[in-house]
Design a protein around this motif. Structure first.
Motif, PDB file in Angstrom:
ATOM      1  N   TRP A  14       0.879  -1.658   0.437  1.00  0.00           N
ATOM      2  CA  TRP A  14      -0.053  -0.511   0.189  1.00  0.00           C
ATOM      3  C   TRP A  14       1.224   0.513  -0.092  1.00  0.00           C
ATOM      4  O   TRP A  14      -0.049   2.667   0.283  1.00  0.00           O
ATOM      5  CB  TRP A  14      -0.549  -0.011   1.412  1.00  0.00           C
ATOM      6  N   ARG A  15       2.129   1.260  -0.269  1.00  0.00           N
ATOM      7  CA  ARG A  15       3.151   2.281   0.034  1.00  0.00           C
ATOM      8  C   ARG A  15       3.527   2.412  -1.201  1.00  0.00           C
ATOM      9  O   ARG A  15       4.541   3.502  -1.461  1.00  0.00           O
ATOM     10  CB  ARG A  15       3.920   2.749   0.719  1.00  0.00           C
ATOM     11  N   GLY A  16       2.809   3.124  -2.807  1.00  0.00           N
ATOM     12  CA  GLY A  16       3.220   3.232  -3.516  1.00  0.00           C
ATOM     13  C   GLY A  16       3.964   2.685  -4.791  1.00  0.00           C
ATOM     14  O   GLY A  16       4.356   2.303  -5.980  1.00  0.00           O
ATOM     15  N   ASN A  17       4.655   1.221  -4.595  1.00  0.00           N
ATOM     16  CA  ASN A  17       5.698   0.071  -4.967  1.00  0.00           C
ATOM     17  C   ASN A  17       5.018  -1.488  -4.358  1.00  0.00           C
ATOM     18  O   ASN A  17       5.762  -1.861  -3.724  1.00  0.00           O
ATOM     19  CB  ASN A  17       7.014   0.754  -4.639  1.00  0.00           C
ATOM     20  N   PRO A  18       4.073  -2.068  -5.114  1.00  0.00           N
ATOM     21  CA  PRO A  18       3.549  -3.155  -4.937  1.00  0.00           C
ATOM     22  C   PRO A  18       5.341  -4.177  -4.700  1.00  0.00           C
ATOM     23  O   PRO A  18       4.584  -5.510  -4.342  1.00  0.00           O
ATOM     24  CB  PRO A  18       2.781  -3.346  -5.851  1.00  0.00           C
ATOM     25  N   ASP A  19       5.714  -3.694  -6.063  1.00  0.00           N
ATOM     26  CA  ASP A  19       7.418  -4.708  -5.603  1.00  0.00           C
ATOM     27  C   ASP A  19       8.175  -4.884  -4.609  1.00  0.00           C
ATOM     28  O   ASP A  19       9.299  -4.754  -5.149  1.00  0.00           O
ATOM     29  CB  ASP A  19       7.798  -4.387  -7.149  1.00  0.00           C
ATOM     30  N   LEU A  20       7.873  -3.854  -3.705  1.00  0.00           N
ATOM     31  CA  LEU A  20       9.530  -3.715  -3.416  1.00  0.00           C
ATOM     32  C   LEU A  20       8.637  -4.958  -1.656  1.00  0.00           C
ATOM     33  O   LEU A  20       7.718  -5.095  -1.067  1.00  0.00           O
ATOM     34  CB  LEU A  20       8.839  -1.911  -1.637  1.00  0.00           C
ATOM     35  N   LYS A  21       9.523  -5.449  -1.358  1.00  0.00           N
ATOM     36  CA  LYS A  21       9.856  -6.331  -0.599  1.00  0.00           C
ATOM     37  C   LYS A  21      10.980  -5.915   0.997  1.00  0.00           C
ATOM     38  O   LYS A  21      12.138  -5.268   0.812  1.00  0.00           O
ATOM     39  CB  LYS A  21       9.954  -7.284  -1.460  1.00  0.00           C
ATOM     40  N   VAL A  22      10.138  -5.507   1.782  1.00  0.00           N
ATOM     41  CA  VAL A  22      11.156  -5.098   2.939  1.00  0.00           C
ATOM     42  C   VAL A  22      10.634  -6.546   4.095  1.00  0.00           C
ATOM     43  O   VAL A  22       9.560  -6.696   4.193  1.00  0.00           O
ATOM     44  CB  VAL A  22      10.614  -4.177   3.687  1.00  0.00           C
ATOM     45  N   TYR A  23      11.420  -7.060   4.857  1.00  0.00           N
ATOM     46  CA  TYR A  23      11.259  -7.140   5.827  1.00  0.00           C
ATOM     47  C   TYR A  23      11.153  -6.919   7.469  1.00  0.00           C
ATOM     48  O   TYR A  23      12.223  -5.930   7.529  1.00  0.00           O
ATOM     49  CB  TYR A  23      12.285  -8.856   5.988  1.00  0.00           C
ATOM     50  N   ASN A  24      10.116  -6.848   8.639  1.00  0.00           N
ATOM     51  CA  ASN A  24      10.365  -5.901  10.164  1.00  0.00           C
ATOM     52  C   ASN A  24      10.991  -6.617  10.514  1.00  0.00           C
ATOM     53  O   ASN A  24      11.299  -8.256  10.838  1.00  0.00           O
ATOM     54  CB  ASN A  24       8.660  -6.297  10.222  1.00  0.00           C
ATOM     55  N   THR A  25      12.164  -5.895  11.840  1.00  0.00           N
ATOM     56  CA  THR A  25      13.234  -6.624  12.043  1.00  0.00           C
ATOM     57  C   THR A  25      13.183  -5.763  13.507  1.00  0.00           C
ATOM     58  O   THR A  25      13.043  -3.973  12.985  1.00  0.00           O
ATOM     59  CB  THR A  25      14.611  -5.955  10.862  1.00  0.00           C
ATOM     60  N   GLU A  26      13.331  -6.291  14.143  1.00  0.00           N
ATOM     61  CA  GLU A  26      13.195  -6.065  15.793  1.00  0.00           C
ATOM     62  C   GLU A  26      14.939  -5.571  15.826  1.00  0.00           C
ATOM     63  O   GLU A  26      15.674  -6.801  16.025  1.00  0.00           O
ATOM     64  CB  GLU A  26      12.475  -6.666  16.723  1.00  0.00           C
ATOM     65  N   ILE A  27      15.338  -4.703  16.970  1.00  0.00           N
ATOM     66  CA  ILE A  27      16.458  -4.280  17.498  1.00  0.00           C
ATOM     67  C   ILE A  27      16.113  -4.170  19.230  1.00  0.00           C
ATOM     68  O   ILE A  27      15.529  -2.965  19.197  1.00  0.00           O
ATOM     69  CB  ILE A  27      16.845  -2.815  16.928  1.00  0.00           C
ATOM     70  N   HIS A  28      16.930  -4.909  19.081  1.00  0.00           N
ATOM     71  CA  HIS A  28      16.821  -4.259  21.477  1.00  0.00           C
ATOM     72  C   HIS A  28      18.149  -3.584  21.763  1.00  0.00           C
ATOM     73  O   HIS A  28      18.861  -3.893  21.197  1.00  0.00           O
ATOM     74  CB  HIS A  28      16.846  -5.988  21.547  1.00  0.00           C
TER      75      HIS A  28
END
Length: 618
Positions: A403-417
């Motif tokens: 939904w952010r303007g680029n359906p080909d964009l693949k990003v992975y949520n990463t959690e940093i403590h």
């Protein structure tokens, strides 16, 4: 009101300072126009001699090289209570506590509009009363049916018993008595007949002797005839009883027994059917009453949930803080705003520990591992650095990136403590996370734009005296700016930073890589995520298809190279299509880097517009 303990990594953390390339879709046609204009604005096609004399040179050197992945993110609490609206449908906020306020357990946080719930509660109370009346009526009707059924069964049972008794009474009582009476009458008639016969005979003798009158003889003769008639009648009655009356009466009484028995069975069945029907009706009324009471309890609960209280002490953080929703659905939380069921409203941190949520592009995913050290810089706290470690990497790409303007964009949520003291750090702050992938010492590194692929082999152009020669190299990891060279060149070599476009994709023997079968296997180390493939050639990270501001590489014709003719004038249709495809495969960072290099080459910033080709041309 729902209070759940969650790990803030499950929430979506996005930076408010999102780059322009994530906010608007980049139109392929407009980009090709920019690339074509940019390429022909600064690419030199004048030939090898011109390149040899004028192209910039980089001297290879040894030193320290840090491989890292840098992403923007948002500070969040590691553990927090998430308060959601549990009012069904949509409702409106009447009052909400101000953000950042410290509240105690039991304090009112949000009050939602309860007018509709109050009306629904009143209507439901009326439905419950009606259901209770129907239940009582069905219960009493069941008792009446049960009593009436028992009475009807008892009467039918009595009729059946009487019919059996009537049959037994006739067979064993009335019939033998009648039979005995008729037989006695026959005996009496026979005795009377015999006596009358003797009397007549004596009277005849007396009449002949003139002792009695003729009238007396006639009377005795009439008595004799009457006796004969009485005997005949008695015998006929006995025969009638035996041959007709007994059989008919027995069959009639037996039929009465059968009829009353069947009537008893019918009454029992009817009483049972009526009882079952009324029981079913009572059960239905009971279930309806229970359902209406549950609805009443639910409406009462819904009315209570229009007020949300703090389940624990903490600082109020709106759920919309730090959230970047490109669909435009996140309005500020304030009085008058409509909220939907299960929508997150307020977060209450339950611990002082913090984390950072970042989105790692798929091109850098293989570099990032759980446990890697991360350097954090926060925009609101300049001059300070914080450290943490990668704690979690999502197994699947972020679905919201569509939904952010680029359906080909693949990003992975990463959690940093985050580690250590976090004084001044607050939830919702924007930060930059530098994930330290590897720290290399005493290695040769060059700018990534120096590398080009020829025949699928990473190649650099080295200047020896007055000649520029292509040299195949073995690549290591890169950090988008510099790439580690494992072998192929030595410290102090003069490397061309602007390799020629026409050699890209050409086999070392001078033929086109696309015309002579598959390219030879690349045996160089691909790094943690195949970075050698991105360090130069079609997929380099630092500057697009061919880093260094040169834009997409132009595939040469067979026989092209240092000994062939360089392309002159406008690129061919095949070259433009190749440039378009390679630009589409670029990451957003590569596109931004390419845009900056084009601005530097052309002496100033290019107009960005909003992605429209007309705006780009302006």
């Amino acid at each position: 009101m729902t209070a759940t303990i969650t790990t803030a990594g499950n929430a979506t953390a996005q930076s408010r300072n999102t780059p322009w390339w994530r906010s608007w879709p980049v139109l392929t046609g407009a980009v090709i126009v920019i690339l074509v204009l940019g390429i022909f604005g600064f690419v030199d096609f004048s030939g090898p001699e011109s390149i040899s004399n004028n192209s910039p040179i980089y001297i290879a050197e040894r030193g320290h090289l840090t491989i890292n992945v840098t992403e923007s993110g948002t500070i969040q609490a590691r553990e927090q209570v998430v308060l959601k609206s549990e009012v069904e449908g949509q409702t409106t906020i009447i009052w909400i506590v101000e953000e950042g306020k410290h509240v105690e357990k039991g304090d009112l946080l949000v009050e939602l509009d309860a007018s509709q719930r109050q009306d629904e509660l009143l209507d439901q109370q009326i439905r419950v009363q009606n259901a209770e009346a129907d239940y009582v009526r069905a219960r009493e009707a069941l008792e009446i049916t049960r009593s009436q059924g028992e009475s009807n069964v008892a009467k039918a049972q009595l009729d059946y018993d009487f019919a059996q008794q009537d049959l037994k009474k006739y067979v064993e009582g009335e019939h033998p008595k009648e039979l005995e009476e008729l037989e006695a009458k026959i005996k009496l008639a026979e005795a009377d007949l015999e006596d009358s016969q003797k009397t007549v005979e004596w009277s005849k003798k007396l009449f002949e002797e003139k002792y009695i009158a003729e009238a007396d003889l006639t009377r005795d003769e009439l008595s004799y005839e009457r006796a004969k008639l009485d005997l005949s009648t008695a015998k006929a009655n006995l025969d009638l009883l035996k041959n007709y009356t007994y059989g008919r009466t027995v069959r009639q009484l037996e039929s009465d027994v059968d009829q009353t028995k069947m009537a008893l069975d019918r009454v029992k069945r009817q009483a049972n059917a009526n009882l079952v029907q009324d029981q079913a009706d009572l059960q239905a009324r009971e279930l309806e009453l229970q359902r209406q009471k549950e609805r009443l309890a639910k409406d009462e609960d819904q009315l209570e949930k229009t007020k949300i209280y703090a389940p624990t002490a903490g600082m109020v953080v709106y759920a919309t803080t730090g959230r970047d929703d490109r669909r435009g659905n996140d309005e500020p939380l304030e009085a008058g705003r409509s909220v939907r069921e299960r929508e997150e409203l307020i977060n209450l941190p339950t611990a002082n520990s913090m984390l950072v949520n970042v989105k790692v592009h798929e091109s850098s995913l293989k570099k990032v591992k759980v446990g890697q050290r991360v350097r954090i810089t926060i925009n609101a706290l300049p001059g300070r650095q914080f450290w943490g470690r990668v704690a979690r990497i999502a197994p699947l790409p972020d679905a919201q990136s569509f939904w952010r303007g680029n359906p080909d964009l693949k990003v992975y949520n990463t959690e940093i403590h985050l580690d250590g003291q976090l004084e001044g750090v607050r939830t919702g702050m924007t930060c930059k996370a530098e994930i330290i992938v590897e720290s290399l010492e005493d290695v040769i590194s060059i700018p990534v734009q120096c590398v080009v692929r020829i025949g699928n082999q990473p190649t650099v152009y080295v200047k020896h005296g007055g000649r520029i020669e292509p040299v195949q190299v073995e690549l290591g990891l890169d950090n988008k700016d510099r790439v580690h060279i494992k072998s192929g060149i030595s410290e102090g070599d003069h490397v061309l930073t602007n390799p020629p476009l026409q050699d890209a994709g050409v086999k070392p023997n001078g033929g086109d890589a696309a015309s002579n079968g598959p390219p030879p296997e690349d045996k160089s180390e691909q790094g943690a995520s195949g970075e050698s493939e991105r360090a130069g050639g079609p997929k380099t990270e630092a500057g697009g298809p061919q880093a260094g501001g040169q834009g997409p590489q132009a595939g040469g014709e067979p026989g092209s190279g240092w000994n062939g003719q360089q392309p002159q004038g406008q690129p061919t249709a095949e070259q433009r299509e190749e440039m378009r495809k390679r630009f589409e495969n670029m990451t957003p960072e590569q596109r931004e880097e390419l845009r900056k290099r084009m601005e530097q080459r052309q002496g100033g910033p290019r107009p960005q517009g909003n992605g429209d080709p007309q705006d780009q041309q302006k």
